[in-house]
Design a protein around this motif. Structure first.
Motif, mmCIF file in Angstrom:
data_model
loop_
_atom_site.group_PDB
_atom_site.id
_atom_site.type_symbol
_atom_site.label_atom_id
_atom_site.label_comp_id
_atom_site.label_asym_id
_atom_site.label_seq_id
_atom_site.Cartn_x
_atom_site.Cartn_y
_atom_site.Cartn_z
ATOM 1 N N HIS A 1 54.430 40.779 17.464
ATOM 2 C CA HIS A 1 55.474 40.549 18.457
ATOM 3 C C HIS A 1 54.882 40.335 19.847
ATOM 4 N N GLN A 2 53.876 41.140 20.192
ATOM 5 C CA GLN A 2 53.254 41.007 21.509
ATOM 6 C C GLN A 2 52.427 39.727 21.610
ATOM 7 N N GLU A 3 51.700 39.388 20.557
ATOM 8 C CA GLU A 3 50.856 38.189 20.592
ATOM 9 C C GLU A 3 51.678 36.909 20.695
ATOM 10 N N LEU A 4 52.886 36.924 20.142
ATOM 11 C CA LEU A 4 53.743 35.734 20.218
ATOM 12 C C LEU A 4 54.187 35.432 21.640
ATOM 13 N N LYS A 5 54.012 36.369 22.562
ATOM 14 C CA LYS A 5 54.357 36.127 23.959
ATOM 15 C C LYS A 5 53.322 35.257 24.653
ATOM 16 N N ARG A 6 52.141 35.138 24.081
ATOM 17 C CA ARG A 6 51.107 34.310 24.678
ATOM 18 C C ARG A 6 51.412 32.833 24.442
ATOM 19 N N LYS A 7 51.003 32.023 25.399
ATOM 20 C CA LYS A 7 51.216 30.578 25.252
ATOM 21 C C LYS A 7 50.436 30.049 24.048
ATOM 22 N N GLU A 8 51.051 29.137 23.335
ATOM 23 C CA GLU A 8 50.434 28.417 22.218
ATOM 24 C C GLU A 8 50.182 29.289 20.993
ATOM 25 N N VAL A 9 50.555 30.564 21.007
ATOM 26 C CA VAL A 9 50.361 31.423 19.828
ATOM 27 C C VAL A 9 51.575 31.278 18.923
ATOM 28 N N THR A 10 51.341 31.018 17.626
ATOM 29 C CA THR A 10 52.417 30.814 16.658
ATOM 30 C C THR A 10 52.242 31.774 15.485
ATOM 31 N N LEU A 11 53.304 31.904 14.688
ATOM 32 C CA LEU A 11 53.212 32.724 13.477
ATOM 33 C C LEU A 11 52.185 32.160 12.507
ATOM 34 N N GLN A 12 52.059 30.847 12.466
ATOM 35 C CA GLN A 12 51.073 30.217 11.571
ATOM 36 C C GLN A 12 49.662 30.668 11.934
ATOM 37 N N LEU A 13 49.359 30.676 13.239
ATOM 38 C CA LEU A 13 48.037 31.107 13.687
ATOM 39 C C LEU A 13 47.819 32.592 13.387
ATOM 40 N N LEU A 14 48.815 33.422 13.653
ATOM 41 C CA LEU A 14 48.664 34.854 13.404
ATOM 42 C C LEU A 14 48.522 35.154 11.915
ATOM 43 N N TRP A 15 49.232 34.385 11.078
ATOM 44 C CA TRP A 15 49.084 34.582 9.628
ATOM 45 C C TRP A 15 47.672 34.211 9.173
ATOM 46 N N ALA A 16 47.143 33.114 9.731
ATOM 47 C CA ALA A 16 45.785 32.698 9.356
ATOM 48 C C ALA A 16 44.778 33.794 9.707
ATOM 49 N N GLU A 17 44.935 34.408 10.907
ATOM 50 C CA GLU A 17 44.024 35.495 11.289
ATOM 51 C C GLU A 17 44.210 36.720 10.379
ATOM 52 N N TYR A 18 45.468 37.013 10.046
ATOM 53 C CA TYR A 18 45.768 38.133 9.149
ATOM 54 C C TYR A 18 45.176 37.896 7.759
ATOM 55 N N ALA A 19 45.338 36.671 7.233
ATOM 56 C CA ALA A 19 44.820 36.342 5.896
ATOM 57 C C ALA A 19 43.296 36.423 5.865
ATOM 58 N N ALA A 20 42.662 35.985 6.962
ATOM 59 C CA ALA A 20 41.193 36.047 7.002
ATOM 60 C C ALA A 20 40.710 37.494 7.000
ATOM 61 N N ALA A 21 41.486 38.391 7.627
ATOM 62 C CA ALA A 21 41.069 39.794 7.703
ATOM 63 C C ALA A 21 41.299 40.547 6.409
ATOM 64 N N HIS A 22 42.319 40.154 5.606
ATOM 65 C CA HIS A 22 42.672 40.925 4.417
ATOM 66 C C HIS A 22 42.294 40.231 3.109
ATOM 67 N N GLY A 23 41.873 39.013 3.192
ATOM 68 C CA GLY A 23 41.396 38.328 1.995
ATOM 69 C C GLY A 23 42.437 38.271 0.894
ATOM 70 N N ALA A 24 42.052 38.708 -0.302
ATOM 71 C CA ALA A 24 42.933 38.623 -1.467
ATOM 72 C C ALA A 24 44.148 39.549 -1.343
ATOM 73 N N GLY A 25 44.072 40.547 -0.482
ATOM 74 C CA GLY A 25 45.190 41.467 -0.328
ATOM 75 C C GLY A 25 46.235 41.011 0.658
ATOM 76 N N ALA A 26 46.100 39.781 1.178
ATOM 77 C CA ALA A 26 47.035 39.305 2.201
ATOM 78 C C ALA A 26 48.305 38.753 1.577
ATOM 79 N N LEU A 27 49.386 38.809 2.342
ATOM 80 C CA LEU A 27 50.649 38.198 1.921
ATOM 81 C C LEU A 27 50.580 36.690 2.056
ATOM 82 N N ARG A 28 51.449 36.021 1.310
ATOM 83 C CA ARG A 28 51.610 34.583 1.528
ATOM 84 C C ARG A 28 52.307 34.360 2.862
ATOM 85 N N TYR A 29 52.199 33.146 3.397
ATOM 86 C CA TYR A 29 52.747 32.852 4.727
ATOM 87 C C TYR A 29 54.252 33.109 4.780
ATOM 88 N N SER A 30 54.990 32.703 3.739
ATOM 89 C CA SER A 30 56.440 32.879 3.732
ATOM 90 C C SER A 30 56.809 34.357 3.741
#
Length: 513
Positions: A87-116
């Motif tokens: 929620h806080q990161e989305l306040k930054r310019k140009e930050v999107t849910l797609q970008l945050l999901w990509a960072e989340y997926a990279a950190a959790h690997g196989a244990g990450a949720l799908r984007y939807s």
């Protein structure tokens, strides 16, 4: 486990009556107006989780709910995102849910949720937050401004008179970082000065100012086309900002500052209610100390303080302050009279004579007065005391500039060179008036008559005008036009004429010969 059908307060009461009072499930159900099956269900659930009575130390109702009713796990892979950080990161310019999901997926690997699933869980989390948190505020974008409802009394130590001080509040949209100060009034000068001090406190400027529709900010409130005060608009332009007033009767537009005002009232003004202040400076010193504490406190339901969020979100994104501070100026519409002067606070300032009758704008500071026509500056004057006037030669018509070059002494010297009769008539124009300049026009008229008819005829006409008791420009002009200066220049005034008081409007009988 499905969502609880009773409140945590009821559940706590079930456990207390079961373990402390020793009541049966049937009696507990009767006391709390529940079914016996519901009591059985929640007693068994608490026993399975190892919860009895009294509750474990440090466990409140929210913690009890999380223990007994954990959030459901959506189908799919498991690692729960940090929704507050999202929620806080989305306040930054140009930050999107797609970008945050990509960072989340990279950190959790196989244990990450799908984007939807990632987006769906965030949307569910956001729906559970307070209504005011649903607005998305970009970092460095908006600064919300308003006044508190309550005032603070400031007592004059000399007279004992009480002056209610207004409390100005400004808050950033993204971080909720807050500024507050006391001012004597909510008038335009105090409103502008509070903005300047707030921007200095923050060390930068937002892109948008979002004020309420008070008179110092908005001259005409409108849902679609509000008219912003000219001084306020000029100040905003100086700092590279724009003004976006909240819509009338739309509290959601300024929910951020409504909350900030409430926080200032509760955490600052309420704590000062037993203090006595004898100056604004003392009151603002007390507010400043409590303001630091307010911005350092952790936000409710968040692990961050307002200052931490400001340093992370708003400060990097806000605009820098200009090199020079804004100089306060008021604007007003003016219209010059036939003397090509405008009246500002009982002082007269000239404008180009061609603008007589036009609607102009005046920009008024403590030291200068500037006049604008269609956004172009057409005059600039130093501001001075009441009753005075400031006239620039370049604003005058050519005839008036010539008029300005004359003085009483110059007129008298010119008349003396022609003859005593002319000197007498010129002196009559300059004397007996509120100011010698009031007779300049008549003297210039006599000068033109001398050029047209010659100085000899002018002297003769002035002698005749003096003799008949009418030493006025109009009489001299009539004498010359009719040629009476040649026919009977030496007519002496009769005894009847001499008995009359001398006055420019009394010609005497000799005038008609």
């Amino acid at each position: 486990m499905p969502a609880p059908r009773i409140t945590m307060r009821q559940l706590s009461e079930i456990l207390r009556l079961k373990h402390q009072a020793g009541l049966s499930h049937a009696r507990i159900a009767a006391v709390l107006d529940l079914s016996k099956g519901v009591v059985n269900k929640y007693v068994s659930l608490a026993r399975a989780k190892g919860v009895g009575w009294p509750l474990p130390e440090g466990m409140d109702e929210a913690a009890l709910e999380r223990l007994l009713f954990p959030a459901p796990v959506l189908p799919g892979r498991g690692a729960e995102p940090d929704h507050n950080t999202i929620h806080q990161e989305l306040k930054r310019k140009e930050v999107t849910l797609q970008l945050l999901w990509a960072e989340y997926a990279a950190a959790h690997g196989a244990g990450a949720l799908r984007y939807s699933q990632f987006c769906e869980r965030y949307r569910r989390w956001r729906a559970l937050q307070r209504r005011s948190m649903r607005q998305q505020h970009r970092a460095g974008e908006k600064l919300f401004i308003d006044y508190c409802g309550p005032t603070v009394p400031v007592i004059d130590p000399g007279t004992g008179e009480i002056h209610p001080a207004a409390i100005f509040v400004a808050v950033w949209g993204a971080s909720s970082y807050t500024y507050a100060e006391a001012t004597r009034t909510q008038s335009l000068p105090d409103w502008i000065a509070s903005h300047q001090r707030a921007l200095t406190y923050f060390g930068g400027c937002p892109m948008l100012l979002v004020p309420d529709n008070l008179k110092a900010a908005v001259t005409r409130a409108s849902r679609y086309t509000p008219e912003v005060n000219d001084t306020y608009m000029e100040m905003a332009r100086h700092y590279g900002m724009a003004v976006l007033p909240a819509r009338p009767y739309k509290p959601r537009d300024k929910a951020k500052v409504e909350v900030a005002v409430q926080v200032v009232e509760r955490w600052i003004l309420a704590r000062l209610r037993h203090h006595t202040f004898h100056s604004l400076a003392a009151l603002n010193a007390a507010i400043k100390d409590l303001l630091v504490e307010l911005n350092e406190r952790r936000l409710q339901r968040q692990p961050h303080s307002r200052r931490e969020l400001f340093e992370r979100l708003d400060r990097p994104a806000m605009q820098p302050l200009p090199a020079e501070p804004y100089v306060y100026a008021e604007w007003k519409y003016v219209k010059p009279g036939i003397d090509y002067h405008v009246d500002i606070d009982r002082r007269l300032y000239s404008v180009p004579h061609a603008l007589v009758g036009h609607r102009l704008e005046a920009r008024i500071t403590a030291t200068t007065v500037e006049i604008f026509h269609k956004s172009q500056r057409v005059a600039a004057h130093a501001r001075h005391g009441p009753g005075a006037h400031s006239t620039l030669a370049e604003h005058m018509p050519a005839a008036h500039r010539k008029h300005q070059q004359w003085t009483p002494g110059r007129f008298l010297n010119w008349a003396q060179a022609i003859g005593p009769a002319t000197l007498h008539v010129v002196r009559a124009q300059l004397e007996g008036r509120p100011h010698p300049e009031h007779g300049y026009r008549a003297c210039l008229g006599l000068l033109n008559l001398g050029r047209h008819y010659g100085n000899a005829r002018l002297e003769a006409a002035c002698a005749r005008g003096r003799a008949i008791g009418s030493p006025s420009y109009r009489s001299i002009k009539s004498i010359l036009k009719s040629g009476l200066d040649r026919a009977r220049a030496g007519v002496e005034p009769s005894a009847e004429t001499q008995a009359l008081p001398l006055h420019a409007n009394v010609r005497g009988p000799g005038y008609y010969h």
